[in-house]
Design a protein around this motif. Structure first.
Motif, short mmCIF file in Angstrom:
data_model
loop_
_atom_site.label_atom_id
_atom_site.label_comp_id
_atom_site.label_asym_id
_atom_site.label_seq_id
_atom_site.Cartn_x
_atom_site.Cartn_y
_atom_site.Cartn_z
N THR A 1 0.84 -1.20 0.00
CA THR A 1 0.00 0.00 0.00
C THR A 1 0.88 1.26 0.00
OG1 THR A 1 -0.09 0.03 2.42
CG2 THR A 1 -1.85 -1.15 1.30
N HIS A 2 0.57 2.18 -0.90
CA HIS A 2 1.35 3.43 -0.94
C HIS A 2 0.51 4.68 -0.70
CE1 HIS A 2 5.31 2.13 -3.06
NE2 HIS A 2 4.76 1.09 -2.46
N HIS A 3 -0.65 4.75 -1.35
CA HIS A 3 -1.33 6.05 -1.41
C HIS A 3 -2.75 5.98 -0.87
CE1 HIS A 3 1.88 6.28 -4.55
NE2 HIS A 3 2.16 7.33 -3.80
N PRO A 4 -2.93 6.30 0.42
CA PRO A 4 -4.27 6.34 0.99
C PRO A 4 -4.92 7.69 0.68
CG PRO A 4 -2.56 6.29 2.70
CD PRO A 4 -1.92 6.65 1.41
N THR B 1 -0.05 -1.38 -9.59
CA THR B 1 -0.87 -0.18 -9.43
C THR B 1 -0.19 0.70 -8.39
OG1 THR B 1 -2.89 -1.40 -9.94
CG2 THR B 1 -3.14 0.72 -8.80
N HIS B 2 0.36 1.82 -8.84
CA HIS B 2 1.14 2.64 -7.90
C HIS B 2 0.33 3.85 -7.43
CE1 HIS B 2 4.75 5.26 -6.80
NE2 HIS B 2 4.43 4.49 -5.80
N GLY B 3 0.20 4.86 -8.26
CA GLY B 3 -0.57 6.01 -7.84
C GLY B 3 -2.02 5.65 -7.56
N ASP C 1 3.69 6.70 -12.77
CA ASP C 1 4.22 6.57 -11.41
C ASP C 1 3.16 7.06 -10.42
OD1 ASP C 1 5.92 6.22 -9.30
OD2 ASP C 1 7.25 7.88 -9.78
N ASN C 2 3.21 8.35 -10.11
CA ASN C 2 2.22 8.92 -9.20
C ASN C 2 1.14 9.67 -9.97
OD1 ASN C 2 2.86 8.75 -6.14
ND2 ASN C 2 4.85 8.93 -7.13
N GLY C 3 0.03 9.96 -9.29
CA GLY C 3 -1.03 10.70 -9.96
C GLY C 3 -1.79 11.58 -8.99
N PRO D 1 10.49 12.35 -13.30
CA PRO D 1 9.76 12.99 -12.21
C PRO D 1 9.11 11.94 -11.31
CG PRO D 1 8.43 13.01 -14.19
CD PRO D 1 9.77 12.45 -14.58
N HIS D 2 8.72 12.33 -10.11
CA HIS D 2 8.10 11.35 -9.20
C HIS D 2 6.70 11.81 -8.79
CE1 HIS D 2 7.77 8.03 -6.51
NE2 HIS D 2 7.78 8.78 -5.42
N GLY D 3 6.59 12.64 -7.74
CA GLY D 3 5.27 13.02 -7.27
C GLY D 3 4.63 14.07 -8.16
N LEU E 1 10.82 14.91 -4.27
CA LEU E 1 9.92 13.77 -4.49
C LEU E 1 8.45 14.13 -4.45
CD1 LEU E 1 11.51 10.67 -2.70
CD2 LEU E 1 11.74 11.43 -5.07
N HIS E 2 8.00 14.78 -3.38
CA HIS E 2 6.56 15.01 -3.23
C HIS E 2 6.32 16.40 -2.67
CE1 HIS E 2 5.30 10.93 -4.21
NE2 HIS E 2 6.32 10.50 -3.51
N THR E 3 5.11 16.93 -2.97
CA THR E 3 4.80 18.31 -2.59
C THR E 3 3.45 18.37 -1.89
OG1 THR E 3 6.11 19.19 -4.42
CG2 THR E 3 4.44 20.65 -3.50
N GLY F 1 10.40 10.56 1.84
CA GLY F 1 9.67 10.22 0.63
C GLY F 1 8.53 11.21 0.48
N HIS F 2 7.33 10.79 0.90
CA HIS F 2 6.22 11.74 0.90
C HIS F 2 6.31 12.66 2.10
CE1 HIS F 2 3.17 10.56 -2.17
NE2 HIS F 2 3.82 9.41 -2.14
N LEU F 3 5.56 13.72 2.01
CA LEU F 3 5.21 14.52 3.17
C LEU F 3 3.74 14.86 2.99
CD1 LEU F 3 6.74 18.10 2.68
CD2 LEU F 3 5.76 16.65 0.93
N ASN G 1 9.90 9.75 6.62
CA ASN G 1 11.30 9.53 6.27
C ASN G 1 11.62 8.04 6.17
OD1 ASN G 1 11.59 12.36 6.52
ND2 ASN G 1 11.79 12.10 8.73
N LYS G 2 12.39 7.71 5.15
CA LYS G 2 12.69 6.31 4.87
C LYS G 2 13.75 5.75 5.81
CE LYS G 2 10.04 6.07 1.24
NZ LYS G 2 8.76 5.39 1.38
N LEU G 3 14.69 6.53 6.20
CA LEU G 3 15.79 6.00 7.00
C LEU G 3 15.84 6.73 8.34
CD1 LEU G 3 18.51 5.94 4.19
CD2 LEU G 3 16.99 4.11 4.87
N PRO H 1 5.64 3.39 5.72
CA PRO H 1 4.68 4.36 5.21
C PRO H 1 5.19 5.07 3.96
CG PRO H 1 5.04 4.64 7.56
CD PRO H 1 6.11 3.73 7.06
N HIS H 2 4.31 5.29 2.99
CA HIS H 2 4.66 6.12 1.83
C HIS H 2 3.91 7.43 1.95
CE1 HIS H 2 6.95 3.20 -0.72
NE2 HIS H 2 6.42 2.40 0.19
N ASP H 3 2.64 7.39 1.59
CA ASP H 3 1.85 8.63 1.59
C ASP H 3 0.88 8.59 2.77
OD1 ASP H 3 0.78 11.02 0.70
OD2 ASP H 3 -0.30 10.15 -1.00
#
Ligand code: K7E
Ligand code: CUA
Length: 641
Positions: free
Chosen positions: A137-140, A186-188, A247-249, A333-335, A384-386, A442-444, A463-465, A505-507
């Motif tokens: 799961t990435h994007h709730p 299925t990512h975004g 990728d993302n949407g 590009p990513h986000g 990465l994300h905005t 990653g995301h914020l 944060n990933k790490l 966690p991603h998003d």
């Protein structure tokens, strides 16, 4: 789902907020005061000495600079945050600002505390959705009506198996999963606003279409699609296939456009191949134009889904009303996210230090989609994300720099194109401030950033790490979700809290607490299983099948013992008849892998085979009263003749 709370009386709600009732010893600055200060400062533009606008009280508080996320024992948070759990396959619910984990919602994998995937209903749902034991799961994203949270559902993707799940926010549980045809990763995931007409699943992995053994070694014939899913039925209404991958949407807020980034315009199959080109695309899908094409039969049906050709050379893209507009953006590009005012879609560069700002209104007017690019600020390494605060600022994670950069969107537009990066190291004049995070974000997400009206107070950097931030727990470290206060444009961003979190966690989406109305007990009208009253307890035997219907309550099951024959297929239908909130029971049967959760007024069914003669103590696994340990009955399995 019951009515949702109207949201236009936010001031009234705020005046009652728990924060203001908190112990003054902890001196958390009331949110409204900060908002006032921020708004006033914003109105003064670049004038120095804005503190003169603040009252003495505000001044003292601002000087203290002591933003506190402390929520005293027994008090509630201001927000719910829904965080994805990555390859744990679940959603986590946090309270904000405390960052306390309130609940976990299993989505793509079995989970024993909630009996998810153990009763017949949820195990059949998982089976029908492919039968996989895990997901990613990435994007709730939380459903909206009129560009504001409506408290109905959350949706989340499965990158591992090309699926989309729906979570019912009345019961905080997964109630539907669709296995998306023609889509592998299925990512975004996101909603088309203002009213969540569709949930979009964004296909990341390019595969042969259909992926049935053809074109195995012809990567140029692989493709990826976006899928438009009806949120009520979870039916895939149509798909669009494209050049490159996605990728993302994010969906626009006025129903027309859907945006997706992609990092593989090269259509390559190796890392070096995917990052060889200097540019990739943001694809802008013109949703009404696609709907018209579907309506006109201009599609190919693949695996039961109308698939519309959105490649650059397709007939549908050569006329004066292209269904997909390809906007050139710098390398991989990513986000991508749409600003709260629906004016811009902002894509982050990832392998390029810039963000690309696309003017949504111009996109509909210009001949060359690239003419809709109105800013390209250089922000830092690895954007990465905005997210947004609703005061005109964007906040972008910088994965490589381990920072969050705050920047002024209109200032970036004003500076363009004179600020076009030469060597890529010229920081944009639109940059307001940077804050270190720990470590690679990653995301914020900011409070209600995905709505038309973000709250502008709290932001979480996922944060990933975490490296050295917590006590060591072996080679696998926790991630670090950091809470940042963004409510004061004068004082700047303030890092408030580290929160260790389990991978990964991603998003996230952050929703004001008053916009959700979770049920306290189940309504039997909301599920299909038969509600079993105490006097309806029954054991029905028929051709090797035994159906046990019983209730449960403190401190007993409907039967003290149930006798079956070796080899019988046994179904238990069990109702928890408690009316008291939070008094849960369960039915756990040792050595049969049986474990169903029963919240008050909930009925669940479980079917299994009694294949080993013996005595098995059926027990309740929730500590429900002082006599909880005595809440157990015998399952007696008699040997076959
Ligand atoms: Cu950047 Cu899957 Cu949105 Cu992870 S994605 S971070
Ligand atoms: Cu019911 Cu323990």
């Amino acid at each position: 789902m019951s009515d949702t709370t109207p949201t236009d009386d936010r001031d009234a709600i705020d005046s009652e907020t728990a924060a203001e009732k908190r112990d003054p010893l902890f001196s958390r600055i009331p949110r409204r005061d900060f908002m006032k200060a921020g708004a006033a400062a914003g109105a003064m533009g670049s004038l120095a000495g804005c503190t003169g606008l603040l009252s003495d009280d505000d001044d003292d508080l601002a000087a203290a600079g002591d933003v506190d996320s402390y929520v005293p024992p027994g008090e509630h948070d201001d927000y719910y945050a829904f965080l994805s759990g990555g390859h744990s396959g679940e959603i986590r619910v946090y309270g904000i600002p405390s960052m306390r984990q309130l609940m976990r919602i299993p989505v793509f994998g079995r989970e024993s505390a909630r009996g998810y995937g153990y009763d017949d209903r949820t195990s059949e749902m998982l089976e029908e959705a492919g039968g996989y034991s895990w997901g990613d799961t990435h994007h709730p994203r939380v459903s909206q009506t009129d560009n504001d949270y409506d408290g109905r559902w959350a949706f989340v993707n499965d990158k591992a198996n090309g699926r989309m799940a729906r979570i019912d926010l009345e019961y905080f549980e997964t109630d539907a999963i669709v296995d998306i045809p023609n889509q592998q990763g299925t990512h975004g995931a996101c909603c088309l606003l203002p009213d969540t007409k569709y949930v979009f699943g964004v296909g990341e992995f390019r595969v042969p279409m259909p992926n049935d053994g053809q074109d195995l070694d012809d990567p140029e014939n692989y493709t990826s699609t976006i899928a438009a899913i009806n949120p009520e039925t979870m039916n895939v209404e149509w798909e669009v296939l494209v050049d490159g991958n996605m990728d993302n949407g994010d969906g626009s807020k006025q129903g027309r456009w859907f945006f997706a980034t992609g990092y593989n315009s090269e259509s390559a199959t190796t890392e070096s191949g995917m990052s060889s080109s200097d540019t990739d695309w943001v694809k802008a899908f013109d949703v009404p134009a696609i709907e018209d094409a579907v309506e006109a039969g201009e599609y190919e049906e693949i695996n039961g889904v109308p698939v519309v050709d959105g490649t650059r050379d397709s007939a549908l893209n050569s006329g004066d009303r292209p269904i997909v507009r390809y906007v050139d953006v710098a390398k991989s590009p990513h986000g991508v996210s749409v600003t709260p005012d629906n004016q811009y879609a902002i894509a982050s560069g990832k392998l390029d230090p810039t963000a690309t700002v696309i003017d949504i209104e111009q996109l509909a007017e210009v001949d060359d989609p690239n003419d809709a690019i109105v800013a390209r600020p250089t922000l830092g390494m690895g954007p990465l994300h905005t997210a947004y605060d609703g005061r005109g600022h964007a906040y972008t994670t910088l994965f490589i720099d381990s920072q969050v950069v705050k920047w002024d969107i209109e200032a970036a537009v004003d500076a363009y194109p004179d600020d076009e990066p030469e060597g890529g190291d010229q920081e944009s004049p639109a940059v307001v401030e940077k804050i270190d995070v720990h470590y690679n974000p990653g995301h914020l997400i900011a409070a209600e950033s995905y709505t038309a009206d973000p709250q502008g107070d709290w932001l979480i950097s996922l944060n990933k790490l975490s490296k050295d931030r917590f006590l060591p727990v072996g080679p696998m470290h926790p991630e670090n979700d950091q809470l940042i206060y963004i409510g004061d444009d004068e004082e700047g961003m303030k890092l408030v809290k580290d929160t260790p979190s389990y991978a990964e966690p991603h998003d996230a989406s952050i929703v004001s607490a008053d916009k959700l109305d979770p049920a306290k007990v189940y309504d039997p009208e909301d599920y299909d299983e038969e509600y079993i009253e105490p006097d309806a307890s029954d054991i029905i035997r028929e051709d090797g099948h035994v159906h046990v219907k019983m209730h449960s309550q403190r401190n007993e099951f409907g039967f003290q013992e149930v006798t079956v024959q070796e080899g019988d297929e046994v179904t238990f239908t069990v109702t928890n008849i408690e009316q008291t909130p939070d008094v849960l029971h369960s039915l756990a049967i040792p050595e049969h892998d049986v474990n169903i959760k029963l919240a008050p007024q909930e009925t669940r069914e479980v079917t299994f085979t009694a294949d080993e003669p013996g005595v098995y103590w059926m027990y309740c696994a929730f500590f429900c009263s002082a006599l909880h340990l005595e809440m157990r009955s015998r399952l007696i399995v008699e040997p076959a003749e």
